[in-house]
Write an enzyme that holds these catalytic residues in place. Sequence first.
Site, PDB file in Angstrom:
ATOM      1  N   ARG A  20     -16.797 -25.402   1.813  1.00 23.97           N
ATOM      2  CA  ARG A  20     -17.224 -26.083   3.039  1.00 23.97           C
ATOM      3  C   ARG A  20     -16.994 -25.168   4.236  1.00 23.97           C
ATOM      4  O   ARG A  20     -17.841 -25.045   5.122  1.00 23.97           O
ATOM      5  CB  ARG A  20     -16.416 -27.387   3.231  1.00 23.97           C
ATOM      6  N   ASP A  43     -19.695 -39.323  -6.723  1.00 24.97           N
ATOM      7  CA  ASP A  43     -19.035 -39.592  -5.440  1.00 24.97           C
ATOM      8  C   ASP A  43     -18.353 -40.957  -5.569  1.00 24.97           C
ATOM      9  O   ASP A  43     -18.592 -41.692  -6.529  1.00 24.97           O
ATOM     10  CB  ASP A  43     -20.108 -39.598  -4.330  1.00 24.97           C
ATOM     11  N   HIS A 101     -25.202 -36.146   4.288  1.00 23.74           N
ATOM     12  CA  HIS A 101     -24.018 -35.277   4.379  1.00 23.74           C
ATOM     13  C   HIS A 101     -24.460 -33.829   4.089  1.00 23.74           C
ATOM     14  O   HIS A 101     -24.087 -33.240   3.075  1.00 23.74           O
ATOM     15  CB  HIS A 101     -22.953 -35.753   3.387  1.00 23.74           C
ATOM     16  N   ARG A 153     -19.190 -36.879  13.037  1.00 21.51           N
ATOM     17  CA  ARG A 153     -19.145 -37.745  11.853  1.00 21.51           C
ATOM     18  C   ARG A 153     -19.204 -39.172  12.366  1.00 21.51           C
ATOM     19  O   ARG A 153     -18.321 -39.615  13.113  1.00 21.51           O
ATOM     20  CB  ARG A 153     -17.873 -37.507  11.036  1.00 21.51           C
TER      21      ARG A 153
HETATM   22  N1  NVA Z   1     -20.095 -40.947   0.348  1.00 20.53           N
HETATM   23  C1  NVA Z   1     -18.774 -40.730   0.882  1.00 20.53           C
HETATM   24  C2  NVA Z   1     -18.536 -39.268   1.100  1.00 20.53           C
HETATM   25  C3  NVA Z   1     -17.160 -38.920   1.618  1.00 20.53           C
HETATM   26  C4  NVA Z   1     -17.014 -37.464   1.913  1.00 20.53           C
HETATM   27  C5  NVA Z   1     -18.610 -41.512   2.178  1.00 20.53           C
HETATM   28  O1  NVA Z   1     -19.569 -41.566   2.955  1.00 20.53           O
HETATM   29  O2  NVA Z   1     -17.541 -42.086   2.397  1.00 20.53           O
HETATM   30  N1   CP Z   2     -16.103 -34.176   1.430  1.00 17.18           N
HETATM   31  C1   CP Z   2     -15.726 -34.522   2.677  1.00 17.18           C
HETATM   32  O1   CP Z   2     -16.538 -34.564   3.598  1.00 17.18           O
HETATM   33  O2   CP Z   2     -14.398 -34.789   2.800  1.00 17.18           O
HETATM   34  P1   CP Z   2     -13.661 -35.444   4.071  1.00 17.18           P
HETATM   35  O3   CP Z   2     -14.108 -36.869   4.146  1.00 17.18           O
HETATM   36  O4   CP Z   2     -12.209 -35.291   3.760  1.00 17.18           O
HETATM   37  O5   CP Z   2     -14.065 -34.675   5.300  1.00 17.18           O
END
Ligand code: NVA
Ligand code: CP
Length: 315
Positions: free
Chosen positions: A298, A230, A133, A106
């Site tokens: 997930r 989101d 994602h 990530r």
């Molecule tokens: N669009 C959000 C998704 C979090 C799971 C982010 O990138 O923070």
């Molecule tokens: N939806 C998702 O990726 O959640 P986290 O940021 O908690 O991993």
Amino acid sequence: MSIRHYLQFKDFTADEYGYLLQRAAFIKAKFKAVERYQPFADPDRTLAMIFEKASTRTRVSFEAGMYQMGGSVVHLTTGDSQLGRAEPIEDSARVISRMVDIVMIRTFGQDKIEKFAEYSRVPVINGLTNEFHPCQILADLFTLTEYRPAPSGNPLDALKGKVVAWVGDGNNMANTWLQAAEILGFKVHISTPRGYEVNPALAGISSSDCYQVFDNPMDACRGADLVTTDVWTSMGYEAENEARKQAFADWCVNEAMMAVAKADALFMHCLPAHRGEEVSAEVIDGPQSVVWDEAENRMHVQKALMEYLLLGKLA
Ligand code: NVA
Ligand code: CP
């Protein structure tokens, strides 16, 4: 099998998604029956998880999933590794991938994960970048096929022709929805405030056939099978928070928006959610919301994904 990575949704074909969605259902059924399923126990397989941004779901789902499959996990963050002290990505990739069997990352720019993959000896999975994602959309699609299965039993038939309303930021989730729509044959109705539109080039889609833009979020929701949104401010964009709060004020999924979607429309959110911002409490905690199954899924889809990347097709 030569090494495959999962860096964006379009790295896999529709056929591969058909397999993965069926496999996720098989693996989930074992979990629900409290049946041991450990394809990574002998020989032992290790997953390295690298987090340069915060996470709850991604960490727990990958870590629990890997242990349940008989493997083990190494957890690294920028703060507790040399990654935060400017060791070149190429060097980190060369070293880490000599010691583990698969890597989940990530991070911020997609270019970083692509560079890591280029120098990695083992499969690399995108656990979220600024641009994409894919694991989340895989879980969302699996959830949709569970709730609205096709008479044929084929998950790909369940997705074909569906209308997904995206209300909010043209962000990593929106980009990934567009890739999924292009590959799997459904349509995204997208409504974002001015200045926060999706960029088709960045989304990596080859035509605009898979989506339609609406100025008014109500219009995007009309007739939709699924309404989804989101956070207004994604990780890494915190400095824009105040400006975004103003710009996104009308992009809150509420009961009026759900009322113009199909009568049996579902609501999804990748979470974490901010009730009263991108979604009202009535919607996310209401009868059409499937966010808890979505979050649980997930783990099931990622188990199927890791199995496929490490062991290939098993059925
Ligand atoms: N669009 C959000 C998704 C979090 C799971 C982010 O990138 O923070
Ligand atoms: N939806 C998702 O990726 O959640 P986290 O940021 O908690 O991993």
